[in-house]
Write a protein that holds these residues in place. Structure first.
Motif, PDB file in Angstrom:
ATOM      1  N   THR A 605       0.831  -1.217   0.000  1.00  0.00           N
ATOM      2  CA  THR A 605       0.000   0.000   0.000  1.00  0.00           C
ATOM      3  C   THR A 605       0.862   1.262   0.000  1.00  0.00           C
ATOM      4  N   SER A 606       1.873   1.288   0.858  1.00  0.00           N
ATOM      5  CA  SER A 606       2.685   2.498   0.974  1.00  0.00           C
ATOM      6  C   SER A 606       3.602   2.699  -0.224  1.00  0.00           C
ATOM      7  N   ASN A 607       4.131   1.601  -0.811  1.00  0.00           N
ATOM      8  CA  ASN A 607       5.088   1.723  -1.912  1.00  0.00           C
ATOM      9  C   ASN A 607       4.443   1.752  -3.288  1.00  0.00           C
ATOM     10  N   LEU A 608       3.148   1.480  -3.371  1.00  0.00           N
ATOM     11  CA  LEU A 608       2.533   1.405  -4.694  1.00  0.00           C
ATOM     12  C   LEU A 608       1.189   2.127  -4.748  1.00  0.00           C
ATOM     13  N   VAL A 609       0.252   1.717  -3.878  1.00  0.00           N
ATOM     14  CA  VAL A 609      -1.109   2.246  -3.983  1.00  0.00           C
ATOM     15  C   VAL A 609      -1.145   3.731  -3.641  1.00  0.00           C
ATOM     16  N   PRO A 613       1.493  11.832  -6.530  1.00  0.00           N
ATOM     17  CA  PRO A 613       1.397  12.108  -7.974  1.00  0.00           C
ATOM     18  C   PRO A 613       2.766  12.407  -8.571  1.00  0.00           C
ATOM     19  N   GLY A 614       3.024  11.770  -9.743  1.00  0.00           N
ATOM     20  CA  GLY A 614       4.290  11.973 -10.431  1.00  0.00           C
ATOM     21  C   GLY A 614       5.388  11.020 -10.001  1.00  0.00           C
ATOM     22  N   HIS A 615       5.158  10.191  -8.959  1.00  0.00           N
ATOM     23  CA  HIS A 615       6.171   9.256  -8.477  1.00  0.00           C
ATOM     24  C   HIS A 615       5.937   7.877  -9.101  1.00  0.00           C
ATOM     25  N   ILE A 616       7.018   7.176  -9.431  1.00  0.00           N
ATOM     26  CA  ILE A 616       6.970   5.862 -10.082  1.00  0.00           C
ATOM     27  C   ILE A 616       7.812   4.892  -9.286  1.00  0.00           C
ATOM     28  N   ASN A 617       7.302   3.675  -9.126  1.00  0.00           N
ATOM     29  CA  ASN A 617       8.028   2.612  -8.428  1.00  0.00           C
ATOM     30  C   ASN A 617       8.500   1.606  -9.474  1.00  0.00           C
ATOM     31  N   VAL A 618       9.809   1.479  -9.624  1.00  0.00           N
ATOM     32  CA  VAL A 618      10.415   0.527 -10.571  1.00  0.00           C
ATOM     33  C   VAL A 618      10.634  -0.793  -9.833  1.00  0.00           C
ATOM     34  N   VAL A 619       9.874  -1.829 -10.258  1.00  0.00           N
ATOM     35  CA  VAL A 619       9.854  -3.108  -9.540  1.00  0.00           C
ATOM     36  C   VAL A 619      10.533  -4.174 -10.393  1.00  0.00           C
ATOM     37  N   LEU A 620      11.527  -4.856  -9.833  1.00  0.00           N
ATOM     38  CA  LEU A 620      12.220  -5.977 -10.475  1.00  0.00           C
ATOM     39  C   LEU A 620      11.610  -7.281  -9.981  1.00  0.00           C
ATOM     40  N   VAL A 621      11.217  -8.146 -10.919  1.00  0.00           N
ATOM     41  CA  VAL A 621      10.655  -9.456 -10.563  1.00  0.00           C
ATOM     42  C   VAL A 621      11.800 -10.462 -10.571  1.00  0.00           C
ATOM     43  N   LEU A 622      11.939 -11.238  -9.509  1.00  0.00           N
ATOM     44  CA  LEU A 622      13.033 -12.204  -9.390  1.00  0.00           C
ATOM     45  C   LEU A 622      12.558 -13.428  -8.618  1.00  0.00           C
ATOM     46  N   SER A 685       5.834 -19.496 -17.379  1.00  0.00           N
ATOM     47  CA  SER A 685       5.577 -18.601 -16.240  1.00  0.00           C
ATOM     48  C   SER A 685       6.848 -18.215 -15.504  1.00  0.00           C
ATOM     49  N   ASP A 686       7.931 -18.036 -16.254  1.00  0.00           N
ATOM     50  CA  ASP A 686       9.188 -17.577 -15.659  1.00  0.00           C
ATOM     51  C   ASP A 686       9.266 -16.067 -15.878  1.00  0.00           C
ATOM     52  N   TYR A 687       8.961 -15.288 -14.845  1.00  0.00           N
ATOM     53  CA  TYR A 687       8.951 -13.840 -14.940  1.00  0.00           C
ATOM     54  C   TYR A 687      10.187 -13.203 -14.299  1.00  0.00           C
ATOM     55  N   SER A 688      11.186 -13.953 -13.961  1.00  0.00           N
ATOM     56  CA  SER A 688      12.391 -13.379 -13.376  1.00  0.00           C
ATOM     57  C   SER A 688      13.081 -12.524 -14.423  1.00  0.00           C
ATOM     58  N   GLY A 689      13.473 -11.336 -14.054  1.00  0.00           N
ATOM     59  CA  GLY A 689      14.086 -10.389 -14.966  1.00  0.00           C
ATOM     60  C   GLY A 689      13.115  -9.388 -15.531  1.00  0.00           C
ATOM     61  N   TYR A 690      11.812  -9.565 -15.313  1.00  0.00           N
ATOM     62  CA  TYR A 690      10.833  -8.571 -15.742  1.00  0.00           C
ATOM     63  C   TYR A 690      10.958  -7.331 -14.830  1.00  0.00           C
ATOM     64  N   VAL A 691      10.763  -6.180 -15.448  1.00  0.00           N
ATOM     65  CA  VAL A 691      10.803  -4.930 -14.687  1.00  0.00           C
ATOM     66  C   VAL A 691       9.536  -4.153 -15.001  1.00  0.00           C
ATOM     67  N   LEU A 692       8.864  -3.693 -13.954  1.00  0.00           N
ATOM     68  CA  LEU A 692       7.627  -2.933 -14.084  1.00  0.00           C
ATOM     69  C   LEU A 692       7.850  -1.518 -13.535  1.00  0.00           C
ATOM     70  N   ALA A 693       7.440  -0.529 -14.320  1.00  0.00           N
ATOM     71  CA  ALA A 693       7.429   0.865 -13.843  1.00  0.00           C
ATOM     72  C   ALA A 693       5.982   1.206 -13.494  1.00  0.00           C
ATOM     73  N   LEU A 694       5.642   1.190 -12.214  1.00  0.00           N
ATOM     74  CA  LEU A 694       4.265   1.293 -11.744  1.00  0.00           C
ATOM     75  C   LEU A 694       3.978   2.719 -11.273  1.00  0.00           C
ATOM     76  N   ASN A 695       2.910   3.296 -11.802  1.00  0.00           N
ATOM     77  CA  ASN A 695       2.412   4.606 -11.358  1.00  0.00           C
ATOM     78  C   ASN A 695       1.111   4.361 -10.602  1.00  0.00           C
ATOM     79  N   HIS A 697      -0.657   6.395  -8.772  1.00  0.00           N
ATOM     80  CA  HIS A 697      -1.653   7.471  -8.761  1.00  0.00           C
ATOM     81  C   HIS A 697      -2.556   7.413 -10.002  1.00  0.00           C
ATOM     82  N   LYS A 698      -1.933   7.255 -11.200  1.00  0.00           N
ATOM     83  CA  LYS A 698      -2.717   7.197 -12.436  1.00  0.00           C
ATOM     84  C   LYS A 698      -3.038   5.769 -12.869  1.00  0.00           C
TER      85      LYS A 698
END
Length: 788
Positions: A605-609, A613-622, A685-695, A697-698
């Motif tokens: 909740t605190s790091n994503l939801v 506004p204007g902040h992005i969380n870059v998440v690495l899946v491993l 279903s091997d998602y290791s190495g995927y990177v998500l840029a999550l916004n 707010h929008k």
């Protein structure tokens, strides 16, 4: 025979002489012995001496003890305590004994019997010049209680000139002649004189802020001001004049005298004009104006000024002697006049005191009401107030003028006439009119009975219009009142009057601030550091806190200003990195170090939801197997972007949350399209190495898929060199070829997705983030497709 008798008789005579001298010394010593004065033994401690002194000083203080000898006894007690409280002076007294009446305690009578080597002995009392206090100064001596109960309140009516002195002050002797001349000049004018002896009134000296002698202090309106110039009579006179408030006396000429006299209606005060031939306002007149400034307005006319000719002719002023004219409601004719060649303060005070009020003043505050309508004290000293309740509009002016004429024709000591404006004094009018608004002016006759506001009163029937019938009716009822005091049949408790003349709060605050700034300036100018230390300490503390905060922020790293993220449950770095950081904890972080937090159900909740506004969380899946290698590569690729305030870096463990990534992709159109190209993505279903840029707010994200460069997975050197070369080549490539880049990107994704998790080695995992730096550049540019 004769020669033989002398040796036998001389020792006898000498013995008798020494015996007489010893008896006198013993008697004098016992009379002025400080131990006997305080009633303590010679072995008494300082605590016992202090306790005895306090008890005796309280008993023999002149303000509490009316014994004629109380003052002398109090001085003796104080001197005794001065000796015994000082260890050096006490030891001198114990060694050499008592002195005569003209010597201070602690100075021996037997100094003449010292040896030759002691004849040049100078103790600290060498420069002390004891002197007997002048009898004329004794009436000016101030005590602490007297100062606070009498002098301090009286300073609101006249200024005080106070000298701080001491019996052991050599400089005080030099200013004594000037001080006496100044006192003889200023005291007849009305200036209060005071003397504070620091030896006996240390508490009062501390209250005044006087820490050295001699000091000269001016006291006006309770404010203490120190004199810092040369002690000359002219300077002291000017010092007193400067302490008085400005604009006490207005300069009057032919052009403004009518406006000055007509202001009685607004100011509610009589006006006094002083005519004199001097060009400046005399100090005597200023002091009189200061004493009566709450009751009378003062003006000064220079008879030698050419702009005052018409004024002198109109009132037929004698130019050979000072003249004072007093005006009330009638501005064309003065109600009183005095003329004297040598104007005295007593004459002026009596003249003003007899004319402090207008013939019919307006009640504007409670103080004026108390003076006009005093409380009944004796049966034969009844005083009645005839009060007109009226308005301030033009329609009420004829009735008000008729009431003034009636008061002028019925001057009696037992009657005081006044009026109030109903709108300004509503509580008072409601109490007298039984909460009924007066449609026409009303006249009320009242008598005050108590300090609490209880009065007996009676309203005059028929109201007041100013007609002859109204005057006759009021005159008849006043005659009945003098014959029968029970004529006042009603009673009420009056509230306190509103102060119509009180200045606004902002004006009071500005005046207080102005006085405070002047005091600070005076202390700084004359280095009164003892009084300025608390203020200076406060100022320097505030400056230290302010500049300390600025310096800390200037030298702090940019990452320290970001809000701290919750600590992850698992450390994203490997054990080797943790051990190396522990060994170099005192050094700054290494180049490729990036703070990465774990995205869990607690930090979701605190790091994503709730991202701002204007902040992005870059998440690495491993996964657990690829965690160490991917985090190292991820830190190298995103290190150049870690200084951005709007980017946050996290990782998601797919082994712990295996359903989160498929559920996210299944709701996106992009995932649906990509799944049609390759069915193996859904199966592996091997998602290791995927990177998500999550916004958060929008509610959109950008997706990075793992990239495979095609090198030999067993050749670590070629992999390393190729990854660096390919990264340099890709960053130098033209940004306009976005279409071909996306096609190569899809091919690389296909190549990477065909590898199963069972075939994944450390080198293959390291290759998955080869193009992440280029992808991050496009993310910062905003050219990546956004998936809702």
């Amino acid at each position: 025979m004769t020669a033989g008798r002398h040796p036998r008789t001389r020792p006898g005579v000498l013995a008798i002489f020494l015996l007489i001298v010893s008896v006198q010394l013993v008697g004098s010593s016992s009379e002025n012995d400080p131990y006997k004065v305080l009633g303590v033994s010679r072995s008494a401690s300082q605590a016992e001496i202090k306790r005895a002194y306090k008890a005796l000083a309280k008993e023999w203080h002149p303000d509490k003890n009316k014994d004629p000898k109380a003052e002398d006894m109090f001085i003796m007690i104080s001197k005794s305590y001065e000796i015994l409280s000082n260890e050096e002076r006490r030891s001198n007294f114990d060694r050499y004994g008592q002195m005569d009446e003209n010597q201070p305690f602690g100075q021996s009578q037997h100094q003449g019997f010292r040896g030759f080597h002691n004849s040049f002995y100078f103790d600290e009392s060498f420069f002390h010049f004891p002197r007997s206090r002048d009898f004329a100064d004794s009436k000016y001596l101030l005590h602490h209680a007297q100062f606070n109960s009498e002098v301090l309140p009286d300073s609101h009516k006249r200024p005080y000139l106070i000298k701080v002195t001491s019996e052991w002050c050599f400089a005080c002797i030099h200013i004594e002649p000037v001080w006496k001349e100044t006192v003889q000049e200023l005291e007849p004018l009305g200036v209060g004189i005071g003397i504070v002896d620091m030896g006996y009134e240390r508490r009062l000296a501390n209250q005044l802020g006087a820490h050295r002698a001699p000091s000269i202090i001016g006291l006006v309106n309770g404010r203490v001001t120190f004199f810092h110039q040369a002690v000359v009579r002219e300077h002291l006179r000017q010092f007193i004049e400067d302490l008085l408030p400005h604009k006490l006396v207005e300069k009057i000429t032919d052009n403004n005298y009518m406006a000055f006299l007509d202001s009685w209606h607004v100011e509610n005060k009589p006006s006094i004009l002083l005519f004199d031939q001097v060009p400046i306002v005399p100090l005597l007149y200023k002091l009189t104006a200061f004493a009566f400034r709450d009751y009378v307005r003062f003006g000064f006319v220079d008879q030698g000024d050419t702009h005052s000719t018409r004024l002198l002719q109109q009132f037929n002023i004698n130019t050979y002697a000072p003249t004072m004219l007093l005006f009330k409601e009638n501005t064309e004719k003065p109600v009183d006049i005095i003329q004297a060649r040598g104007m005295k303060r007593q004459i002026m005070d009596e003249f003003v005191s007899n004319n402090k009020f207008l013939q019919v003043p307006r009640l504007v505050n409670q103080q004026l009401f108390d003076e006009l309508c005093p409380i009944k004290q004796f049966h034969r000293r009844r005083k009645y107030c005839v009060l007109l309740i009226t308005g301030e509009d033009q329609a009420f002016l004829p009735g008000n003028k008729a009431f003034l004429d009636f008061a002028a024709a019925n001057k009696k000591d037992v009657l005081r006439f006044a009026y109030v404006y109903q709108r300004q004094q509503q509580p008072l009018c409601q109490a007298l009119l039984h909460n009924q608004a007066a449609l026409s002016p009303q006249v009320v006759i009242l008598e005050r009975r108590s300090q609490a506001g209880k009065v007996l009163y009676r309203s005059v029937s028929g109201g007041w219009n100013g007609s002859e019938e109204d005057k006759y009716r009021l005159h008849e009822q006043l005659e009945l009142l003098q014959k029968d005091p029970t004529y006042l049949s009603s009673d009420a408790t009056l509230p306190e009057l509103n102060n119509e003349m009180a200045p606004m709060f902002i004006i009071q605050w500005m005046n207080a601030a102005y006085d405070y700034i002047l005091q600070i300036y005076d202390d700084l100018l004359y280095s009164n550091w003892r009084e300025m230390m608390p203020i200076l300490s406060l100022i320097f503390s505030a400056l230290f806190i302010l500049f300390g905060t600025v310096i800390i922020q200037a030298f702090s790293e940019p990452g320290e200003s970001k809000p701290r993220k919750p600590k992850p449950k698992e450390q994203p770095q490997t054990e080797e990195d943790a051990s190396s950081r522990a060994n170099t904890s005192s050094r700054p972080p290494k180049k490729d170090f990036v703070e990465v937090t774990e995205l869990t159900d607690i930090t979701y909740t605190s790091n994503l939801v709730k991202l701002r506004p204007g902040h992005i969380n870059v998440v690495l899946v491993l996964t657990n197997a690829s965690k160490t290698a991917l985090l190292r590569k991820f830190a190298k690729e995103v290190f150049s972007f870690s200084g951005t305030q709007t980017l946050h870096f996290s990782f998601l463990n797919a082994d712990k949350h295996r359903h989160w990534m498929p559920s996210l992709l299944c709701f996106t159109s992009h995932a649906t399209q990509s799944s049609s190209h390759s069915d193996e993505d859904e199966e592996s279903s091997d998602y290791s190495g995927y990177v998500l840029a999550l916004n958060g707010h929008k509610k959109y994200f950008c997706l990075f898929r793992p990239v495979f460069t095609g090198d030999d997975p067993n050749d670590s050197s070629s992999e390393t060199s190729f990854s660096s070369d390919s990264r340099r080549t890709s960053r130098s490539r033209s940004r306009s070829s976005s279409h071909s880049r996306s096609r190569s990107h899809s091919r690389e994704e296909g190549a990477g997705s065909k590898r199963g998790s069972s075939r994944a080695t450390s080198i293959e995992v390291h290759h998955k983030l080869d193009r992440l730096g280029l992808w991050m550049e496009r993310l910062m540019e905003g050219t990546l497709p956004r998936i809702q």
